[in-house]
Design a protein around this motif. Structure first.
Motif, short mmCIF file in Angstrom:
data_model
loop_
_atom_site.label_atom_id
_atom_site.label_comp_id
_atom_site.label_asym_id
_atom_site.label_seq_id
_atom_site.Cartn_x
_atom_site.Cartn_y
_atom_site.Cartn_z
N LEU A 58 0.87 -1.30 -0.02
CA LEU A 58 -0.12 -0.16 0.02
C LEU A 58 0.77 1.29 -0.10
O LEU A 58 1.71 1.22 0.74
CB LEU A 58 -0.97 -0.07 1.21
N PHE A 59 0.50 2.10 -0.82
CA PHE A 59 1.34 3.41 -0.80
C PHE A 59 0.36 4.62 -1.46
O PHE A 59 -0.33 4.31 -2.26
CB PHE A 59 2.73 3.34 -1.74
N PRO A 60 0.94 5.71 -1.22
CA PRO A 60 1.45 6.41 -0.03
C PRO A 60 0.87 5.98 1.28
O PRO A 60 -0.48 5.61 1.30
CB PRO A 60 1.78 7.78 -0.18
N ASN A 61 1.52 5.82 2.38
CA ASN A 61 0.89 5.60 3.57
C ASN A 61 1.80 6.19 4.71
O ASN A 61 2.74 5.80 4.88
CB ASN A 61 0.87 4.22 3.99
N PRO A 62 1.29 7.12 5.41
CA PRO A 62 -0.16 7.72 5.25
C PRO A 62 -0.52 8.60 4.00
O PRO A 62 0.29 8.70 2.99
CB PRO A 62 -0.35 8.75 6.45
N THR A 63 -1.88 8.74 3.79
CA THR A 63 -2.13 9.36 2.55
C THR A 63 -3.65 10.28 3.06
O THR A 63 -4.25 9.92 4.16
CB THR A 63 -2.95 8.40 1.55
N SER A 64 -4.06 11.02 2.18
CA SER A 64 -5.22 11.82 2.48
C SER A 64 -6.17 11.82 1.10
O SER A 64 -7.45 12.35 1.37
CB SER A 64 -4.91 13.49 2.66
N THR A 65 -5.79 11.40 -0.23
CA THR A 65 -6.56 11.32 -0.90
C THR A 65 -6.69 9.79 -1.97
O THR A 65 -7.69 9.48 -1.77
CB THR A 65 -6.14 12.32 -2.33
N LYS A 66 -5.63 9.54 -2.33
CA LYS A 66 -5.59 8.19 -3.09
C LYS A 66 -4.57 7.19 -2.57
O LYS A 66 -3.56 7.68 -1.84
CB LYS A 66 -5.05 8.53 -4.57
N LEU A 67 -5.03 5.95 -2.37
CA LEU A 67 -4.26 4.72 -1.81
C LEU A 67 -3.94 3.78 -3.11
O LEU A 67 -4.99 3.34 -3.57
CB LEU A 67 -4.91 4.23 -0.63
#
Length: 132
Positions: A58-67
């Motif tokens: 999983l990336f980016p992690n953390p995220t605010s919009t798209k995973l």
């Protein structure tokens, strides 16, 4: 020392000579491999099948919009992507047919979530991600 194997039978039909029925039992002494004769090692031929693990990134992690999700060692098949909150409530579910996928998580509030990937063959794996 493997102990003993117990066996026998019980015949329920009664006879005046055997009012309780006929019973017979025997015990066989076995070695640590369950063999009657030393050195047979029947257990050496047993192969345990282990279901392959499903791994993904999983990336980016953390995220605010798209995973973004990238499935390692991809073979053509269907995958279900499920997102849960930390209370176990299912929030989203997607079905995909490729080794990579992008999910919009902008509607999720800040916090920690669990993303589970399930293959059509029964393998599954989960990872946490953070929405900031």
């Amino acid at each position: 020392d493997g102990g003993y194997i117990l066996g026998g039978y019980f015949l329920a039909s009664t006879h005046p000579l055997y009012p309780q029925g006929i019973q017979s039992g025997f015990a066989l002494k076995v070695d640590g491999y369950g063999c009657l004769e030393p050195g047979c090692h029947l257990a050496d031929n047993i192969v345990e099948y282990k279901k392959p693990e499903l791994s993904f990134i999983l990336f980016p992690n953390p995220t605010s919009t798209k995973l973004s999700i990238s499935i390692n060692e991809y073979t053509p098949q269907k995958f279900d992507i499920v997102i849960y909150d930390l209370m176990g409530k299912q929030l989203m579910k997607h079905s995909i047919n490729s080794e990579s996928h992008v999910i919009d998580v902008s509607h999720l509030t800040s916090g920690i979530y669990l993303l589970e990937v399930k293959s059509q063959f029964g393998t599954r794996s989960a990872q946490r991600f953070v929405v900031d």
